[in-house]
Design a protein around this motif. Structure first.
Motif, PDB file in Angstrom:
ATOM      1  N   GLN A 150      36.891   9.572 -16.281  1.00  0.00           N
ATOM      2  CA  GLN A 150      38.161  10.104 -15.804  1.00  0.00           C
ATOM      3  C   GLN A 150      38.502  11.456 -16.382  1.00  0.00           C
ATOM      4  O   GLN A 150      39.104  12.293 -15.704  1.00  0.00           O
ATOM      5  N   ASP A 200      38.622   3.403 -14.457  1.00  0.00           N
ATOM      6  CA  ASP A 200      40.039   3.557 -14.739  1.00  0.00           C
ATOM      7  C   ASP A 200      40.211   3.578 -16.248  1.00  0.00           C
ATOM      8  O   ASP A 200      39.898   2.591 -16.922  1.00  0.00           O
ATOM      9  N   SER A 201      40.675   4.725 -16.753  1.00  0.00           N
ATOM     10  CA  SER A 201      40.834   4.893 -18.191  1.00  0.00           C
ATOM     11  C   SER A 201      39.490   4.616 -18.874  1.00  0.00           C
ATOM     12  O   SER A 201      38.484   5.232 -18.557  1.00  0.00           O
ATOM     13  N   LYS A 239      37.236  -0.052  -5.988  1.00  0.00           N
ATOM     14  CA  LYS A 239      38.255   0.902  -6.422  1.00  0.00           C
ATOM     15  C   LYS A 239      39.372   0.176  -7.155  1.00  0.00           C
ATOM     16  O   LYS A 239      39.790  -0.910  -6.740  1.00  0.00           O
ATOM     17  N   PHE A 240      39.843   0.787  -8.262  1.00  0.00           N
ATOM     18  CA  PHE A 240      40.978   0.257  -8.996  1.00  0.00           C
ATOM     19  C   PHE A 240      42.271   0.685  -8.316  1.00  0.00           C
ATOM     20  O   PHE A 240      42.351   1.766  -7.715  1.00  0.00           O
ATOM     21  N   GLY A 264      45.811   0.196 -12.544  1.00  0.00           N
ATOM     22  CA  GLY A 264      44.665  -0.166 -13.362  1.00  0.00           C
ATOM     23  C   GLY A 264      44.515  -1.640 -13.633  1.00  0.00           C
ATOM     24  O   GLY A 264      43.619  -2.048 -14.383  1.00  0.00           O
TER      25      GLY A 264
END
Length: 445
Positions: free
Chosen positions: A187, A227-228, A268-269, A273
């Protein structure tokens, strides 16, 4: 790609260089106060306006079995352009018309024909591609994407002139370069994660070449979602693995999720999240997972996926809408406030089609959808490989098949109609990239 920043006739209803005045829009979104940006409402009018379109055709010198069709499209993070992968024709970059940076299109707006501002003729099948997450047209060095393709290393391309910036190469046990199956950026954009048959390899963006760290996996990594510090890895064996990735690029396994009947092709998130949406080949279900309780899916959404082709879906930046295409050419929309696709699944309920809206946008397979990161615009792509039907066109090649299909359509019996329903054998092929306005429609009659 031009150095620009982002500030019809066809309506579908459910069943020069320099900077423009849109600088203010991107300045607001990219500033520290971007959390105050309110994403525009989508699908409120239940009407889609076609604003732009493009298509690709086979060159005169190409073989007869070469069929160029769109295999995926992704908006750039700043929303100024859209990246497309065309089968047998490489990578194309098209730009969003400037009037759509801030204006609201009317129903009588002329449809723009999109021309490719960058075209990279890549030999071989492109497996995966990904934009640099910090891409901004005001910073030319940030405008790039990476691709991985057959018999080639990971390649980074410049979005302004289409030049090759650098490559990232992974090697097997006998020191042979092997192509990655999937690729994504972390990210923050400092590392590239590449999926191979037996390894996850992490490259430093600032250090191209063959320097990488690797993590052994049990099955090929077909797709990624990040994500993150979370990384979801889909596999051809229908499983999804969750990892925690620390700052040093070390992977810590969290667990595995099972539920698909085919190889996982796209994930996909959601923006929060907490949830993960996944789709697979020859699997009519989209599975919604809560990564805190990943033993079974939260919910199941249905779409048409009759082939092994990757069918993309997308989630709106506001997290309210999930949009997916299908092999039937229908784009389906699920509104979280209407169908509650984010809540837990009742195990006693049968799996039904709980779609909120559906739009028959294409006559061929709709294999990709992408929601614009800022504006209420959605990009859809259509196309798939069409085999010659041995039952009806044994003595015809594909170009003649098109003429025969139009001439003999009225002569087909009811028994023949079973083949017409299979889009792989149909001669009604379509190859297009279309931008649709999905926001408020002024003066709607």
């Amino acid at each position: 790609m031009e150095n620009t920043l982002m500030d019809t006739d066809n309506i579908i209803t459910s069943d020069n260089n320099g900077y423009s005045n849109a600088d203010a829009i991107l300045t607001t979104v990219n500033s520290s106060d971007s959390s105050n940006y309110e994403f525009p409402a989508l699908f409120k009018s239940k009407t889609l306006i076609e604003v732009c379109s493009s298509s690709w055709c086979r060159s005169q010198k190409a073989k007869e079995d070469v069929q160029p069709y769109l295999r995926g499209c992704k908006w750039s993070p700043d929303g100024t352009c859209c990246l497309c992968i065309i089968n047998n024709d490489g990578t194309h970059l098209v730009e969003l018309p400037r009037d759509l940076y801030s204006d609201i299109p009317t129903t009588n707006r002329t449809i723009d024909i999109l021309d490719s501002v960058v075209h990279i003729k890549e030999a071989g099948l492109v497996y995966d591609y990904c934009w640099y997450p910090g891409m901004n047209s005001a910073i030319p060095e940030s405008c790039c994407w990476v691709t991985t393709k057959q018999n080639s290393p990971i390649q980074m391309w410049d979005a302004f002139d289409g030049s090759l910036r650098c490559t990232y190469r992974g090697f097997n046990a006998v020191d042979e370069m092997e192509p990655a199956i999937s690729v994504t950026f972390t990210q923050e954009g400092s590392r590239i994660i590449a999926g191979y048959k037996k390894y996850l390899r992490t490259f430093d963006v600032d250090r191209p070449g063959r320097e990488y760290s690797e993590h052994k996996i049990g099955s090929p990594a077909s797709c990624f979602a990040t994500d993150s510090n979370l990384l979801a890895v889909g596999s051809w064996n229908s499983s999804i693995s969750l990892y925690n990735v620390n700052e040093m690029g070390t992977y810590k396994s969290i667990g595995k999720m099972h539920g698909h009947t085919g190889g996982v092709t796209h994930m996909k998130f959601t923006p929060d999240g907490i949830r993960l949406v996944s789709g697979a080949r020859k699997d009519h279900r989209l599975l919604v997972w809560d990564i805190r309780y990943y033993r079974r899916p939260l919910n199941i959404l249905t779409r048409a996926v009759n082939t092994n082709q990757r069918i993309y879906f997308d989630i709106s930046p506001c997290g309210q809408y999930l949009v997916s295409g299908g092999t039937d050419g229908i784009v389906k929309v699920w509104d979280a406030k209407t169908v509650n696709w984010k809540i837990s699944l009742d195990q006693y309920d049968s799996v039904t089609d709980n779609v909120t809206y559906q739009f028959p946008l294409h006559r061929d397979c709709c294999n990709s959808v992408a929601i614009h990161p800022i504006r209420p615009i959605i990009a859809t792509g259509s196309g798939q490989y069409h085999f010659k039907d041995p039952a009806k066109y044994l003595d015809y090649d594909f170009p003649k098949c098109v003429e025969e299909n139009q001439r003999d359509r009225s002569e087909h019996t009811k028994e023949d109609s079973i083949y017409d329903n299979d889009l792989r054998f149909s001669c009604d092929s379509e190859n297009s990239l279309v931008f649709w306005w999905i926001g408020e429609v002024p003066n709607k009659s």
